[in-house]
Design a protein around this motif. Sequence first.
Motif, PDB file in Angstrom:
ATOM      1  N   GLY B 173       0.816  -1.213   0.000  1.00 29.31           N
ATOM      2  CA  GLY B 173       0.000   0.000   0.000  1.00 29.31           C
ATOM      3  C   GLY B 173       0.842   1.251   0.000  1.00 29.31           C
ATOM      4  O   GLY B 173       0.705   2.103  -0.859  1.00 29.31           O
ATOM      5  N   PHE B 277       5.383  12.191  14.739  1.00 23.28           N
ATOM      6  CA  PHE B 277       4.129  12.829  14.363  1.00 23.28           C
ATOM      7  C   PHE B 277       4.242  14.339  14.435  1.00 23.28           C
ATOM      8  O   PHE B 277       3.638  15.056  13.646  1.00 23.28           O
ATOM      9  CB  PHE B 277       2.992  12.344  15.260  1.00 23.28           C
ATOM     10  CG  PHE B 277       2.541  10.969  14.918  1.00 23.28           C
ATOM     11  CD1 PHE B 277       2.208  10.647  13.619  1.00 23.28           C
ATOM     12  CD2 PHE B 277       2.462   9.983  15.894  1.00 23.28           C
ATOM     13  CE1 PHE B 277       1.800   9.368  13.282  1.00 23.28           C
ATOM     14  CE2 PHE B 277       2.057   8.701  15.571  1.00 23.28           C
ATOM     15  CZ  PHE B 277       1.728   8.396  14.264  1.00 23.28           C
ATOM     16  N   ASN B 280       6.024  15.566  11.451  1.00 21.57           N
ATOM     17  CA  ASN B 280       5.059  15.386  10.387  1.00 21.57           C
ATOM     18  C   ASN B 280       3.974  16.429  10.425  1.00 21.57           C
ATOM     19  O   ASN B 280       3.512  16.920   9.407  1.00 21.57           O
ATOM     20  CB  ASN B 280       4.382  14.025  10.592  1.00 21.57           C
ATOM     21  CG  ASN B 280       4.683  13.116   9.458  1.00 21.57           C
ATOM     22  OD1 ASN B 280       4.479  13.477   8.330  1.00 21.57           O
ATOM     23  ND2 ASN B 280       5.179  11.940   9.770  1.00 21.57           N
ATOM     24  N   GLY B 281       3.534  16.731  11.656  1.00 15.61           N
ATOM     25  CA  GLY B 281       2.426  17.653  11.866  1.00 15.61           C
ATOM     26  C   GLY B 281       2.775  19.073  11.475  1.00 15.61           C
ATOM     27  O   GLY B 281       1.895  19.921  11.341  1.00 15.61           O
ATOM     28  N   GLN B 284       3.353  18.687   6.983  1.00 18.59           N
ATOM     29  CA  GLN B 284       2.172  18.580   6.120  1.00 18.59           C
ATOM     30  C   GLN B 284       1.401  19.880   5.961  1.00 18.59           C
ATOM     31  O   GLN B 284       1.146  20.296   4.832  1.00 18.59           O
ATOM     32  CB  GLN B 284       1.272  17.484   6.668  1.00 18.59           C
ATOM     33  CG  GLN B 284       1.754  16.138   6.266  1.00 18.59           C
ATOM     34  CD  GLN B 284       0.616  15.317   5.752  1.00 18.59           C
ATOM     35  OE1 GLN B 284      -0.533  15.550   6.095  1.00 18.59           O
ATOM     36  NE2 GLN B 284       0.924  14.362   4.921  1.00 18.59           N
ATOM     37  N   GLN B 331      -0.822  15.408   0.640  1.00 17.70           N
ATOM     38  CA  GLN B 331      -1.447  14.923   1.872  1.00 17.70           C
ATOM     39  C   GLN B 331      -1.171  13.431   2.031  1.00 17.70           C
ATOM     40  O   GLN B 331      -0.709  12.973   3.066  1.00 17.70           O
ATOM     41  CB  GLN B 331      -2.965  15.120   1.778  1.00 17.70           C
ATOM     42  CG  GLN B 331      -3.407  16.551   1.924  1.00 17.70           C
ATOM     43  CD  GLN B 331      -3.682  16.895   3.370  1.00 17.70           C
ATOM     44  OE1 GLN B 331      -3.381  16.110   4.268  1.00 17.70           O
ATOM     45  NE2 GLN B 331      -4.219  18.078   3.597  1.00 17.70           N
ATOM     46  N   GLN B 332      -1.495  12.708   0.955  1.00 13.23           N
ATOM     47  CA  GLN B 332      -1.277  11.268   0.945  1.00 13.23           C
ATOM     48  C   GLN B 332       0.202  10.943   1.106  1.00 13.23           C
ATOM     49  O   GLN B 332       0.594  10.091   1.875  1.00 13.23           O
ATOM     50  CB  GLN B 332      -1.761  10.679  -0.387  1.00 13.23           C
ATOM     51  CG  GLN B 332      -3.245  10.740  -0.565  1.00 13.23           C
ATOM     52  CD  GLN B 332      -3.938   9.762   0.351  1.00 13.23           C
ATOM     53  OE1 GLN B 332      -3.461   8.653   0.516  1.00 13.23           O
ATOM     54  NE2 GLN B 332      -5.018  10.189   0.957  1.00 13.23           N
ATOM     55  N   MET B 335       1.545  10.778   4.522  1.00 14.66           N
ATOM     56  CA  MET B 335       1.216   9.552   5.235  1.00 14.66           C
ATOM     57  C   MET B 335       2.116   8.400   4.768  1.00 14.66           C
ATOM     58  O   MET B 335       2.638   7.640   5.575  1.00 14.66           O
ATOM     59  CB  MET B 335      -0.230   9.213   4.954  1.00 14.66           C
ATOM     60  CG  MET B 335      -0.776   8.111   5.788  1.00 14.66           C
ATOM     61  SD  MET B 335      -2.557   8.081   5.599  1.00 14.66           S
ATOM     62  CE  MET B 335      -2.767   6.508   4.814  1.00 14.66           C
ATOM     63  N   PHE B 336       2.311   8.335   3.465  1.00 16.83           N
ATOM     64  CA  PHE B 336       3.147   7.244   2.951  1.00 16.83           C
ATOM     65  C   PHE B 336       4.603   7.469   3.304  1.00 16.83           C
ATOM     66  O   PHE B 336       5.341   6.532   3.555  1.00 16.83           O
ATOM     67  CB  PHE B 336       2.990   7.129   1.435  1.00 16.83           C
ATOM     68  CG  PHE B 336       1.595   6.855   1.015  1.00 16.83           C
ATOM     69  CD1 PHE B 336       0.851   5.887   1.675  1.00 16.83           C
ATOM     70  CD2 PHE B 336       0.994   7.560  -0.012  1.00 16.83           C
ATOM     71  CE1 PHE B 336      -0.453   5.639   1.310  1.00 16.83           C
ATOM     72  CE2 PHE B 336      -0.301   7.308  -0.382  1.00 16.83           C
ATOM     73  CZ  PHE B 336      -1.032   6.354   0.283  1.00 16.83           C
ATOM     74  N   ASN B 338       5.693   8.619   5.897  1.00 15.53           N
ATOM     75  CA  ASN B 338       5.800   8.069   7.224  1.00 15.53           C
ATOM     76  C   ASN B 338       6.238   6.620   7.190  1.00 15.53           C
ATOM     77  O   ASN B 338       7.237   6.234   7.793  1.00 15.53           O
ATOM     78  CB  ASN B 338       4.406   8.117   7.831  1.00 15.53           C
ATOM     79  CG  ASN B 338       4.434   8.626   9.224  1.00 15.53           C
ATOM     80  OD1 ASN B 338       5.496   8.674   9.834  1.00 15.53           O
ATOM     81  ND2 ASN B 338       3.301   9.003   9.723  1.00 15.53           N
TER      82      ASN B 338
END
Lengths: 624, 616
Positions: B173, B277, B280-281, B284, B331-332, B335-336, B338
């Motif tokens: 994924g 996070f 990341n936060g 993004q 955005q995606q 997450m990836f 990560n």
Amino acid sequence: MGSHLSTIASVRRLYPYVRPAMPRLVGGLLSALGASLAALAIPRVLQALVEGPLAEGAAAHDLGALVVPVVLVLVLGVAEAGFVLLRRNLVMYPGTRIEAEMRMALFRHLQDLPVAFHDRWPGGQLLSRIMGDLGLLRRWLIFGLLQLVVSAVTIVVGVGILLATAGWLGLVYLAGAVPVTVIAFRFSRRYRVIARLSQDQSGDLATTVEESVHGIRVLKAFGRGRDALESFTGQAEELRQTEMRKAGNQATVTTSLQLIPEVTLAVCLVLGSVLAAQGQITLGDLVAFFLTAAVINGPVIDLGMTLSMTLNARTAVDRFCEVMETPNPLPDPADPVETGPVRGHVRLRDVSFRYEDSAVPVLDHVDLDLPVGTTTALVGLTGSGKSTLAMLVPRIFDVTGGEVLLDGHDVRTMRRHDVRRAVAVAFEDPTLFSASVRDNVLLGVPEDGPDAVPAEERERRLHEAVEVAQAGFVADLPQGVETRIGEEGLSLSGGQRQRLALARAIAARPAVLVLDDPLSALDVATEEAVTSRLREVLDGTTSLVIAHRPSTVALADRVAVLQDGRVTAVGTHRDLLATDAHYRHVISSLEQDWEDADHPDAVTEPDAEPETTAPQAQTEESER
Amino acid sequence: MSRPSAPTTPAPDGPRRPTDADADDATRLDRATSRAVRSRSMRLLGSMLRPRRKALALAGVLVVLSTLGQVAGPWLVSVAIDSAVPDLMDGDARTLTIVGSAYLVAAVAGGLCAGAYVRQAARIAQGVLLDLRRRVFRHTQLLSLEFHESYTSGRIISRQTSDLEALRELLDGGLTGVVSSLMLMIFTGVALFLVDPVSGLVLVVALVPAWLLTRWFQKHSQLFYRQQRTTSARLIVKFVETMTGMRAVQAFRRESTTEAEYHRLGEEYRDANLRIFSVNGRYQPGLVLIGNVAVAAALAVGGWRVYSGALDVGVLVAALLYVKRFFQPIQQLGMFYNSFQSATAALEKVSGLLAEEPTVVEPRRPVALPRARGTLRLQDVTFRYGDGPVVLPDLDLTIPAGQTVALVGTTGAGKSTLAKLVTRFYDASEGRVLLDGVDVRDLSTTDLRRAVVMVTQEAYLFSGSVRENIALGRPGASQEDIEAAARAVGAHEFIMDMPEGYDTDVNKRGGRVSSGQRQLLSFARAFLADPAVLVLDEATSSLDIPGERLVQHGLQTLLADRTAIIIAHRLSTVAIADRVLVMEHGRVVEDGTPADLAAGDGHYAALNAAWQDSLV
């Protein structure tokens, strides 16, 4: 619909952990919604711009009319970013907090569950739950949950806007949503089953890994590395196939989720162009329609991913709860007996024990009395139930019939901690923890808490225990008693480990001491040294010593013989040797000699010694 | 990064391993090491992907096609608005027909390719994962005992479970997401340039801060991702240890202490995750902001150009759509990314394990020894663990084929070390160990293990049936042979007493098979293996006397025609030996038949007397 109900059940199971984090989660959700609303509003502004200033203003060259929408887009853009920032920061604390708390809850529960549970559950399955499944859940809480809600809201609001502003076009688009929904639901049902299978197979694989690492010496000694690899590969291949099935499902849903909306859009494009050409809608409407559809399309395409993430998380919750909801069959009583200082009188009354998965009882109506301060050796063949019997006293297992009394109280009416404070055990497999020698030996001597032992006393006990167990070798370790041993430290020989386990039991200064074949790995000289010192320590402590050899029996005042789940004789070593053929068979290396002409009448000697009594008689004797 | 030459602590007795300050666990690496670690893990990744070039190319084509299908949309919409609608107003439906059909084809082809790509990506990912799992498993099995003793089982387990799990997450994924998001961005960018180069320039300007932000993110998150892998490994180590030692934990009421320790490790793990996070936060929303400002800028510039008549409205709409779409996958991507970073950190750890060289290596050109007779010779053998003190100094010893030798001596005299050299668990530091005149280092593992088998004190049982556990000695053995082996060591009776006899699952009863019974089962294993040389290292310590007697009887037949080295502190076992070696501080101090030595006045005579006393 059963699946629906159990989804609710999964949510309900999760709720207690989520509740404290609710405000932040809701806040995160609102920020997420704010962000997607801002994102949805931007196309509206663009539409207004295309319809208004750009269409009319172009002629007027009114640059001022352009400023307002640009600033508006900028403001909305900043707002979206701000909301995303807020959402991220609101959600990350509860996400990790919930994971950490669920992990601790599981750990606590696992420590509370009896040994019988751990015998049954392979380690890899527990490991994959506490690491893999909870990690999955964390990521879902932080990404998936909000993504799911935001996607849903974006889709619903977006479709709503389309319906409100684009009329027929909106209806056509909505019609496309019907097959998407059906497919998504069918996908969920199928995917969940495979997800569960995959997670279980991962757990099995982890178990195999664990065993291949713990059993490395055996595998090496027999050169079976290749066979182990083969069976591991077989399992990994199975997992791969499951994963491929999962991917096949995902592929189907990806195709549908991308294809159906886009085909719908193609229809809308043609229809919209016709409508626009007929003047039924404006060009601006058409632009806005496609801009809004573009905003919806992203979440729809991602829906497959979001759904599978959600389903994986659900399976993780189920797997977590399976263990969490395993009730403890040996709980503390609601109203425990307060015993005060324990003297150490242990009595087994009509005790039976049967393992859960076995039809045959291991112990069959056993009566045994251990008067205060005496040392009793328990002798019997391998597999006769000696270790099981010993485990009943500290409530590692609970009896299935009869009762074990400590100072006259059924141990099941006492708190487990109280029982175990009074009873210390040295197991036949000495387990050392990754800690210093000091911490390993003083494992049963609390440093703090209600029954804390002062530092000086701890020190004294440490040295005494090390000395009695003939574990003087610790002084030669690189950092003496501070040397780290166990899994993460220095490895010790079997004999050394056994002596430390013995020292640990001694240091706990219990009222009752249970020693399971404590000298088996010691050489003769060390064994002798330990025996003589241990006798002094045992003096005054009620002790039960499982013995395979006369040298160990020598620690005891009296011997109980266990045969076929029953105590068949109690007496002194010498008497039993003379009177009990089974005992001789079990304990004496010189059995041949006894059966030779030296003692032709040994077995038949009718009234051997007064000490050799039936267990029942022994019980009465102890009441004195 | 190679494992540090371990600071081996001196060993007063028994095998020792370094107290491992494990540099593998370090999270803060200096620049050179960091680069080396990176390139090592990239090399590993390369070696996994290279054989799959064709499959990867196919996946690439599929992802490009499916992205093209998606990207074509806005352009077709702009054509429809700018040409098809005006044409239609003029009564010409051709443009609309073409545009409409093109959209349909793009939609169908894009969707099909997207699905095919998911399947293809999974095929590659699962193939890589299976390969890697096998490689790590095989390598772990190959690594010497020395390594296992210092790296610790918990850490090896975490490499093979949670680290590979992180990789699986990326592959399953995550990678699809990263690739298709990136593709979407690239294609959208290209399409934008084709439709309206000026708006394209706006995008390029916006990419500068986006790139800087990404650099910042990478630099900071890398450290935290390493921390995450390390702390998760610690958590696993603690968990495995606690669960394995549950009896002792409960019996000594250590629940609260263990809980506190586990909690501390859990918080460290949480901290690492939280840091990730939080980086990341910030990353993004930063990207979202840049994207939206770019849209506003494109709007301002485009709007002005429309005013001045340099641009059609339809083109502006398409350009704005592209700019917006360009930043949407980000955005995606976050997450990836990560899972990508997490997997990179995991790959670093896994590649570290794979980079470990076994100290006991398989010979390149092995000498064949299909049928060993069992003559053992230790020639000037000196041994030390790592850099520790010498455990065996200059030992010279010959054991003729068929002889049963008992090793006697106190703990730490070097008996077990000798056994480990003969079985090649370790290699001699100096000198040679010869089997039938061949250096054991020149024998293939298969030949060596067929010829020499060791039974140790820890009789480990694997999950599975009793039968399978015994058959480990000789895979494919018949039921008769397995039973005969069990009978020979006196295990048959208790096995038959189990609920399902030989088919009983030891996992279900594993906790209850007593250590004596476990030793009998591992004896049966050795019996079945039927080696030329049998080494028994304290293999009878937990047997009861009748059990020992039975084994003794069995041993006499078993050892009749083979070489045996027996280490036992119980002299009953020694009695069946042809020859006794008394060892002290790594040297043989007495050597003779049991009877001769017992009659003398040395150590053995004293031990024997003490033992005789202990019998009654």
